[in-house]
Design an enzyme around this catalytic site. Structure first.
Site, PDB file in Angstrom:
ATOM      1  N   GLU A  43      42.817  31.000 -16.752  1.00 64.24           N
ATOM      2  CA  GLU A  43      41.614  31.559 -16.391  1.00 64.24           C
ATOM      3  C   GLU A  43      40.307  31.227 -17.241  1.00 64.24           C
ATOM      4  OE1 GLU A  43      40.810  35.659 -17.283  1.00 64.24           O
ATOM      5  OE2 GLU A  43      39.550  35.888 -15.443  1.00 64.24           O
ATOM      6  N   LYS A 114      38.072  36.162  -7.778  1.00 64.94           N
ATOM      7  CA  LYS A 114      38.788  37.126  -8.452  1.00 64.94           C
ATOM      8  C   LYS A 114      38.151  38.566  -7.740  1.00 64.94           C
ATOM      9  CE  LYS A 114      39.330  38.809 -13.263  1.00 64.94           C
ATOM     10  NZ  LYS A 114      39.100  38.565 -14.590  1.00 64.94           N
ATOM     11  N   CYS A 149      44.284  37.361 -14.050  1.00 67.78           N
ATOM     12  CA  CYS A 149      43.915  38.444 -15.037  1.00 67.78           C
ATOM     13  C   CYS A 149      43.970  39.997 -14.862  1.00 67.78           C
ATOM     14  CB  CYS A 149      42.755  37.836 -15.923  1.00 67.78           C
ATOM     15  SG  CYS A 149      43.047  38.412 -17.622  1.00 67.78           S
TER      16      CYS A 149
HETATM   17  O1  LIG Z   1      43.112  43.946 -18.256  1.00 64.00           O
HETATM   18  C1  LIG Z   1      43.057  43.675 -19.617  1.00 64.00           C
HETATM   19  O2  LIG Z   1      43.441  44.188 -20.391  1.00 64.00           O
HETATM   20  C2  LIG Z   1      42.362  42.161 -19.780  1.00 64.00           C
HETATM   21  C3  LIG Z   1      41.713  41.637 -18.643  1.00 64.00           C
HETATM   22  C4  LIG Z   1      40.827  40.422 -18.880  1.00 64.00           C
HETATM   23  O3  LIG Z   1      40.884  40.011 -20.024  1.00 64.00           O
HETATM   24  C5  LIG Z   1      40.176  39.786 -17.927  1.00 64.00           C
HETATM   25  O4  LIG Z   1      40.387  40.050 -16.660  1.00 64.00           O
HETATM   26  O5  LIG Z   1      39.526  38.706 -18.332  1.00 64.00           O
END
Ligand SMILES: O=C(O)CCC(=O)C(=O)O
Length: 267
Positions: A43, A114, A149
Site C-alpha cells: 500500500e 480502499k 490494509c
Molecule cells: O488496522 C490497523 O491496525 C492498521 C491499518 C492501517 O495502518 C492502514 O489501513 O493504513
C-alpha cells in the site's frame, strides 16, 4: 502459479521519484529471477501509508507517473502486477487510496479505491475519500479479490468478494509494527473463514515516525502460512495452486452452511 510479494522498505531518506524508479526495476528483476506469474507490491509505497503530510503533494491522477511506470514494468516483465496503491487525485472529487492491477500486456485490469479508511478522526480517514465498490480481477488461472490494509478488519467485505467469485485475496498494506500480531492473525482468519489464498504484502522501514510491521505473508485456503517475511525489504515467492481452493471447499464445505437470513434478537 508462482507469486512474488515485494515488501518494500519505505524510509524517508529516499525520494518518491527514486523509490518509483527503484521499484520499477525491482519488479522486472524479481519477475525474471523468480519466474513469477503474479507480482504484488504494498500500500502507498510511494509516500508511505502514514506520511499524511505528503498525500496531497504526491497525489497523482489515475494515469499518473506511478501508473505509467507500473504498466511498463508489467508489460516488460510479462506478469500480472498488483502495483499496490497510490494516493489518487480524482479531478472532480477527493483523494483516494487506489490500488492498480495490470495485466501482462500492460493494460489496467482493475483499480480499487480502499473502502475502509484508517485513522478514525485523523489521517487517511479525513484526508481521503472512501471507495464503495468491491473489485475482483479474473486472470486465466484464478480470480483475485482486492482489499487494502485496514479493510482486513472487516470480514463482510471479504465475504462480498467470495460471493463475487474471488479465490485469492490480494491485500497490500502499510501496517504498523505495533499491531503486527493483528495483521498475521487477520490474514489467517480471512483465509480460513473464506477458504481462499491470502497474499498480504506490507512495508518495512520507518516513515513519519511509524515503524512498519513488515511480515508480508502468504496463507493457503486451509490457513497454513506458506511464507512469511521479516522486518526489512524482502521478496517472498510462493507457488500457489488455485485448484486447492475448490478442493478445500469440497473437503470441508463450511461455506455451504452460511445462514443468510437470521432473526434479530428479541427485546
Ligand atoms: O488496522 C490497523 O491496525 C492498521 C491499518 C492501517 O495502518 C492502514 O489501513 O493504513
Amino acid at each position: 502459479m508462482r507469486a512474488s510479494l515485494i515488501q518494500i522498505a519505505v524510509d524517508e531518506g529516499e525520494s518518491v521519484n527514486s523509490r518509483r524508479e527503484r521499484v520499477s526495476s525491482l519488479v522486472r528483476e524479481v519477475a525474471a529471477r523468480e519466474r513469477s506469474g503474479l507480482v504484488v507490491l504494498p500500500e502507498l509505497w510511494t509516500t508511505g501509508a502514514f506520511a499524511y503530510d505528503s498525500f496531497a503533494s504526491e497525489a497523482e491522477p489515475l494515469e499518473g507517473p506511478t501508473y505509467e511506470a507500473m504498466r511498463e514494468a508489467a508489460r516488460d516483465a510479462g506478469v500480472w502486477l498488483h502495483a499496490g496503491s497510490v494516493p489518487e487525485r480524482d479531478p472532480e472529487g477527493p483523494l483516494y487510496n487506489t490500488s492498480l492491477v495490470f495485466s501482462p500486456d500492460g493494460e489496467l485490469a482493475a483499480a480499487y479505491r480502499k473502502i475502509h479508511r484508517f485513522g478514525f478522526d485523523k489521517g487517511e480517514a479525513v484526508l481521503m475519500g472512501a471507495g464503495s465498490r468491491l473489485v475482483t480481477v479474473r486472470t486465466p488461472s484464478t480470480t483475485l479479490g482486492l482489499a487494502t490494509c485496514y479493510d482486513l478488519r472487516f470480514p463482510e467485505l471479504f465475504r462480498g468478494l467470495v460471493d463475487a467469485g474471488a479465490e485469492m485475496f490480494v491485500v497490500p498494506a502499510g501496517w504498523p509494527a505495533r499491531r503486527r500480531e493483528h495483521w498475521l492473525l487477520l490474514a489467517r482468519a480471512r483465509a480460513v473463514e473464506d477458504q481462499v489464498y491470502v497474499l498480504a504484502c506490507g512495508t518495512g522501514g520507518t516513515h513519519a515516525g511509524v515503524p512498519q510491521a513488515g511480515h508480508s505473508v502468504v496463507v493457503d485456503p486451509w490457513g497454513e502460512v506458506l511464507a512469511e517475511a521479516g522486518d526489512g525489504e524482502e521478496v517472498l515467492t510462493v507457488d500457489v495452486e488455485p485448484a486447492k481452493v475448490l478442493a478445500t471447499r469440497e473437503q470441508f464445505p463450511a461455506l455451504k452452511d452460511r445462514l443468510l437470513g437470521m432473526d434479530p434478537p428479541r427485546g
